[in-house]
Structures are given as structure tokens and as C-alpha cells.
Design a protein around this motif. Structure first.
Motif, PDB file in Angstrom:
ATOM      1  N   ARG A   1     -19.416  -8.288  26.621  1.00 36.42           N
ATOM      2  CA  ARG A   1     -20.794  -7.793  26.327  1.00 36.42           C
ATOM      3  C   ARG A   1     -21.842  -9.273  25.887  1.00 36.42           C
ATOM      4  N   TYR A   2     -22.838  -9.147  26.699  1.00 31.43           N
ATOM      5  CA  TYR A   2     -23.638 -10.262  26.595  1.00 31.43           C
ATOM      6  C   TYR A   2     -24.718  -9.968  25.755  1.00 31.43           C
ATOM      7  N   GLY A   3     -25.017  -8.913  25.365  1.00 34.62           N
ATOM      8  CA  GLY A   3     -26.197  -8.692  24.358  1.00 34.62           C
ATOM      9  C   GLY A   3     -25.949  -7.418  23.362  1.00 34.62           C
ATOM     10  N   ARG A   4     -26.847  -7.527  22.435  1.00 34.59           N
ATOM     11  CA  ARG A   4     -26.433  -6.409  21.528  1.00 34.59           C
ATOM     12  C   ARG A   4     -26.628  -4.878  22.122  1.00 34.59           C
ATOM     13  N   GLN A   5     -27.509  -4.836  23.052  1.00 35.94           N
ATOM     14  CA  GLN A   5     -27.973  -3.669  23.589  1.00 35.94           C
ATOM     15  C   GLN A   5     -27.113  -3.384  24.834  1.00 35.94           C
ATOM     16  N   SER A   6     -26.596  -4.341  25.530  1.00 38.52           N
ATOM     17  CA  SER A   6     -25.854  -4.076  26.644  1.00 38.52           C
ATOM     18  C   SER A   6     -24.517  -3.424  26.629  1.00 38.52           C
TER      19      SER A   6
ATOM     20  N   PRO B   1     -16.276 -16.810  32.276  1.00 37.68           N
ATOM     21  CA  PRO B   1     -17.572 -16.287  31.833  1.00 37.68           C
ATOM     22  C   PRO B   1     -18.966 -17.171  31.980  1.00 37.68           C
ATOM     23  N   ARG B   2     -19.898 -16.706  32.337  1.00 42.04           N
ATOM     24  CA  ARG B   2     -21.038 -17.793  32.644  1.00 42.04           C
ATOM     25  C   ARG B   2     -22.127 -17.672  31.761  1.00 42.04           C
ATOM     26  N   HIS B   3     -21.787 -16.542  30.507  1.00 42.68           N
ATOM     27  CA  HIS B   3     -22.977 -16.436  29.450  1.00 42.68           C
ATOM     28  C   HIS B   3     -22.033 -16.130  28.261  1.00 42.68           C
ATOM     29  N   SER B   4     -22.898 -16.570  27.193  1.00 49.21           N
ATOM     30  CA  SER B   4     -22.245 -16.457  25.978  1.00 49.21           C
ATOM     31  C   SER B   4     -22.192 -14.967  25.537  1.00 49.21           C
ATOM     32  N   GLY B   5     -21.441 -14.448  24.807  1.00 51.52           N
ATOM     33  CA  GLY B   5     -21.216 -13.160  24.399  1.00 51.52           C
ATOM     34  C   GLY B   5     -19.939 -12.650  23.578  1.00 51.52           C
ATOM     35  N   LEU B   6     -19.458 -11.500  23.793  1.00 51.94           N
ATOM     36  CA  LEU B   6     -18.367 -11.092  22.753  1.00 51.94           C
ATOM     37  C   LEU B   6     -17.126 -10.733  24.018  1.00 51.94           C
ATOM     38  N   LEU B   7     -16.039 -10.913  23.468  1.00 49.60           N
ATOM     39  CA  LEU B   7     -14.842 -10.483  24.224  1.00 49.60           C
ATOM     40  C   LEU B   7     -14.129  -9.366  23.478  1.00 49.60           C
TER      41      LEU B   7
ATOM     42  N   ASP C   1     -11.185   2.416  12.752  1.00 50.26           N
ATOM     43  CA  ASP C   1     -10.074   1.604  12.319  1.00 50.26           C
ATOM     44  C   ASP C   1     -10.247   0.141  12.304  1.00 50.26           C
ATOM     45  N   VAL C   2      -9.640  -0.762  11.542  1.00 57.37           N
ATOM     46  CA  VAL C   2     -10.017  -2.036  11.316  1.00 57.37           C
ATOM     47  C   VAL C   2      -9.804  -2.663  12.943  1.00 57.37           C
ATOM     48  N   ALA C   3      -8.745  -2.153  13.828  1.00 55.33           N
ATOM     49  CA  ALA C   3      -8.689  -2.659  14.885  1.00 55.33           C
ATOM     50  C   ALA C   3      -9.782  -2.542  15.755  1.00 55.33           C
ATOM     51  N   SER C   4     -10.784  -1.698  15.500  1.00 55.00           N
ATOM     52  CA  SER C   4     -11.911  -1.517  16.344  1.00 55.00           C
ATOM     53  C   SER C   4     -12.886  -2.671  16.159  1.00 55.00           C
ATOM     54  N   ARG C   5     -12.533  -3.483  15.096  1.00 51.71           N
ATOM     55  CA  ARG C   5     -13.393  -4.768  15.098  1.00 51.71           C
ATOM     56  C   ARG C   5     -12.755  -5.813  15.611  1.00 51.71           C
ATOM     57  N   ARG C   6     -11.726  -5.676  16.732  1.00 50.74           N
ATOM     58  CA  ARG C   6     -11.126  -6.919  17.175  1.00 50.74           C
ATOM     59  C   ARG C   6     -12.049  -7.308  18.297  1.00 50.74           C
ATOM     60  N   VAL C   7     -13.052  -7.707  17.944  1.00 52.86           N
ATOM     61  CA  VAL C   7     -13.839  -8.644  19.127  1.00 52.86           C
ATOM     62  C   VAL C   7     -14.306 -10.140  18.609  1.00 52.86           C
ATOM     63  N   THR C   8     -14.044 -10.809  19.543  1.00 55.25           N
ATOM     64  CA  THR C   8     -14.234 -12.314  19.236  1.00 55.25           C
ATOM     65  C   THR C   8     -15.689 -12.959  20.020  1.00 55.25           C
ATOM     66  N   SER C   9     -16.512 -13.424  19.342  1.00 57.68           N
ATOM     67  CA  SER C   9     -17.643 -14.221  19.965  1.00 57.68           C
ATOM     68  C   SER C   9     -17.118 -15.500  20.736  1.00 57.68           C
ATOM     69  N   PHE C  10     -17.905 -15.740  21.717  1.00 58.17           N
ATOM     70  CA  PHE C  10     -17.773 -17.044  22.758  1.00 58.17           C
ATOM     71  C   PHE C  10     -18.991 -17.619  22.826  1.00 58.17           C
ATOM     72  N   LYS C  11     -18.963 -18.831  23.360  1.00 58.64           N
ATOM     73  CA  LYS C  11     -20.141 -19.468  23.708  1.00 58.64           C
ATOM     74  C   LYS C  11     -19.975 -20.317  25.157  1.00 58.64           C
ATOM     75  N   VAL C  12     -20.966 -20.198  25.812  1.00 62.42           N
ATOM     76  CA  VAL C  12     -20.555 -21.058  27.229  1.00 62.42           C
ATOM     77  C   VAL C  12     -22.040 -21.727  27.421  1.00 62.42           C
ATOM     78  N   ALA C  13     -21.713 -23.207  27.237  1.00 60.78           N
ATOM     79  CA  ALA C  13     -22.782 -23.932  27.413  1.00 60.78           C
ATOM     80  C   ALA C  13     -23.389 -24.094  28.553  1.00 60.78           C
ATOM     81  N   ALA C  14     -24.688 -24.308  28.548  1.00 61.22           N
ATOM     82  CA  ALA C  14     -25.217 -24.166  30.153  1.00 61.22           C
ATOM     83  C   ALA C  14     -25.005 -25.651  30.579  1.00 61.22           C
ATOM     84  N   GLU C  15     -25.145 -25.740  31.970  1.00 66.48           N
ATOM     85  CA  GLU C  15     -24.966 -27.072  32.651  1.00 66.48           C
ATOM     86  C   GLU C  15     -26.127 -27.685  33.016  1.00 66.48           C
ATOM     87  N   MET C  16     -26.530 -28.857  32.461  1.00 65.24           N
ATOM     88  CA  MET C  16     -27.731 -29.644  32.782  1.00 65.24           C
ATOM     89  C   MET C  16     -27.696 -30.692  33.893  1.00 65.24           C
ATOM     90  N   ARG C  17     -28.179 -30.445  34.984  1.00 61.83           N
ATOM     91  CA  ARG C  17     -28.056 -31.642  36.017  1.00 61.83           C
ATOM     92  C   ARG C  17     -29.517 -32.270  36.129  1.00 61.83           C
TER      93      ARG C  17
END
Length: 331
Positions: A81-86, A108-114, A142-158
Motif C-alpha cells: 500500500r503506497y498511501g494512507r487512502q490507497s 517496489p518502486r515507491h515507499s509504503g507498507l508491505l 487480533d494482534v496479527a492484523s497489525r503485521r504490516v511493515t513499512s519500507f522505503k525506496v530511495a529515488a534515483e538521481m541521474r
């Protein structure tokens, strides 16, 4: 007459039946669809290990976990998921091994949740006697429903890396591209000095991530390092790339002389130049006729009106300079 009344009653019953049955079928269809949606929405994420939690664009994130209750050969879906409302989006699907484990390699190409969930939002359990049955997962509270992990994908500057040689007052252009390509992102051009990196100008990306930053320097200087910086946003993390170096010159009048005797500074530089005020040993960069030379102040002069530099024979030859003329200088 009695027969006619009986036939009318039959027609009424049939008509009512025709009207009621489709409505019942429609209600059943909606109920079934709602139940399916509720099941999918109630899917409880499985516990996973995500490594690393920040990657460069194009690098893989590894997601591993255990799901023995799903059963060997059962499917697990990796969602992002790439945004709070997505909404949650499917990235990949894999199967549970006979050891009860599963693994993904996502790019993934964008930061978000997995999160990783059983396919269809159900888990398989083994009933007494070895018969597999399907049972619904636990409550989303249940506690398991919160088993989501945030991750970050750095942009690539050229960025375009090159030596930028300009006269003071003329603009410097630094072009490049920021990936993933998206319009409206802010890119900063920064220059390095004794005080560290300082922002010189800004630009915004176009639809494919391209940008061109324009900066007009006001003072001379030699080899100032440049870089372009994206500070990051909700979509991608920070990214930076070098953009070469910048030397800012001024136009000045110069002559040349044969340096064969003693010098006012007490030493002879191979590539030497005389100046009336700069400290002995000062490095000065010159450009003339497409040639660039860095000379050292080793003498005083010139003392002819309007001239700022007196190049020794070596410096003049390296620049292709002869007589009296205009050169670019920076120090």
C-alpha cells in the motif's frame, strides 16, 4: 364461472412468484458478494521478516515468513500500500513449502507498507483423520492484523556531470532525471564551500522526471563542486548525485614576459604569473583560446595601465597567448 375464478388465482400466484424469485436471487447475490468482500477485508497478515527496510530503486526487498496453517502448496500473496487512502495492491504470489515457509523477492518502486496474506483470506487446517478443511482467519482486531511493515525506496538521481566554466553573471545549467519519473518534484542544486553544502537554486521535475536547474553565479571561484538533491517525499526517500564542478571566471587584460631573472616572491614557478596584489603562491586558473592552465603567483606586476596579469613564457605558451589580450581568470 368457478373454473374462471380458479384460473385467475393461479395466474396471480404465478405472477407473484415471478416477481419474488428474481428479487430473492438478487438479494442472495449481494449477500454473497458482501461476504466475499468481508472475508478479503478481514484477511489477517502473516508474520514476516522484511530485509532490508530501505533499498535503492531497482533493488530487491526480501520477505520471508512461516505459515504452516496455510498448508503445503497453499498460496500466500504479498501486497503493498503506497498511501494512507490507497488500497492494498498485489505485488506477487508464492506457495508455502512443505516446511511451512514462504519467501518473496519484491522490487517496489515507491515507499509504503508491505503485508503477506493467505490467498483468499483463508487458512487451511488439518482435521482429525488427515482431512484438510478450510477455516476462516482470526478477527482483524487480533494482534496479527497489525503485521504490516513499512519500507522505503530511495529515488534515483541521474545528473549530468561535467566541468562548468562560465563568466560571472552568465548562467550555469545542470540537467538530469529523477526516477521514478513524476511531475512536480523539487530538485535542489547545491554547491560546496568551506561552510559545507549550500542550496543555490531549485527546479521541478517534468512528467518523466526530467529537470534542468538554472543558476547564475555572481563571484569568481575555482572548481566548486556541485550536486543535485531530492529531499524525499511520501513516494520515495532521499537521493543525491554529483553534478561536476563549476569555475567562475572574470575577463581581464593580460600581457606576457620572459621570466629569466629574480622574482619578487623569491621563487620561480614553472607556470608563473605576476600580479600586483595577490599573495605569493596564490593559484590562478586561466582560460584562453580553448586552453585552461593553473598558474602560481611568483612575481609582481604588470605596471602598465589596465593590465592585471603578466604571464611568464611557460604560462603564455600553454594558453596559446601572445602579446597583449583578454583572458578569463579565476582564483
Amino acid at each position: 364461472m368457478l373454473k374462471l375464478r380458479w384460473m385467475r388465482s393461479v395466474h396471480v400466484i404465478i405472477a407473484v412468484t415471478v416477481l419474488v424469485v428474481p428479487a430473492s436471487a438478487f438479494a442472495l447475490t449481494r449477500a454473497t458478494g458482501a461476504a466475499g468482500s468481508a472475508t478479503a477485508a478481514a484477511a489477517t497478515p502473516l508474520p514476516v521478516l522484511v530485509t532490508p527496510k530501505q533499498v535503492s530503486l531497482g533493488d530487491a526487498i526480501e520477505v520471508a515468513g512461516q505459515a504452516p496453517a496455510v498448508g503445503t502448496g497453499g498460496q500466500v500473496v504479498l501486497e503493498a500500500r503506497y498511501g494512507r487512502q490507497s488500497a492494498w495492491q498485489r505485488l506477487s504470489t508464492t506457495f508455502v513449502t512443505r516446511h511451512g515457509t514462504f519467501a518473496f523477492h519484491a522490487h517496489p518502486r515507491h515507499s509504503g507498507l508491505l503485508r503477506a496474506v493467505p490467498a483468499g483470506g483463508h487458512m487451511a487446517a488439518t482435521a482429525p483423520g488427515g482431512t484438510r478443511t478450510i477455516v476462516a482467519k482470526t478477527s482483524p482486531d487480533d494482534v496479527a492484523s497489525r503485521r504490516v511493515t513499512s519500507f522505503k525506496v530511495a529515488a534515483e538521481m541521474r545528473a549530468t556531470r561535467r566541468q562548468h566554466d562560465v563568466l560571472a553573471g552568465d548562467p550555469v545549467y545542470v540537467a538530469g532525471r529523477l526516477l521514478p519519473g513524476r511531475a512536480g518534484r523539487t530538485v535542489a542544486l547545491q554547491g560546496h564551500s568551506a561552510a559545507g553544502w549550500r542550496t543555490l537554486a531549485h527546479a521541478r521535475t517534468g512528467g518523466r522526471g526530467g529537470f534542468a536547474v538554472r543558476y547564475t553565479p555572481g563571484a569568481t571561484g575555482i572548481g566548486r563542486h556541485l550536486r543535485v538533491l531530492f529531499k524525499g517525499d511520501r513516494g520515495n526517500a532521499r537521493s543525491v548525485d554529483g553534478a561536476g564542478a563549476m569555475t567562475v571566471y572574470q575577463q581581464s587584460l593580460a600581457s606576457w614576459y620572459q621570466d629569466g631573472g629574480s622574482t619578487a616572491c623569491g621563487f620561480h614557478a614553472g607556470l608563473g604569473v605576476a600580479n600586483k596584489t595577490l599573495p605569493c603562491g596564490t593559484k590562478v586558473r586561466f582560460r584562453h583560446a580553448g586552453h585552461t592552465v593553473t598558474a602560481t603567483v611568483d612575481d609582481r606586476g604588470p605596471y602598465v595601465g589596465g593590465r592585471e596579469w603578466d604571464l611568464n613564457q611557460n604560462t603564455a605558451a600553454a594558453l596559446g597567448f601572445d602579446g597583449v589580450g583578454t583572458v578569463w581568470s579565476a582564483n
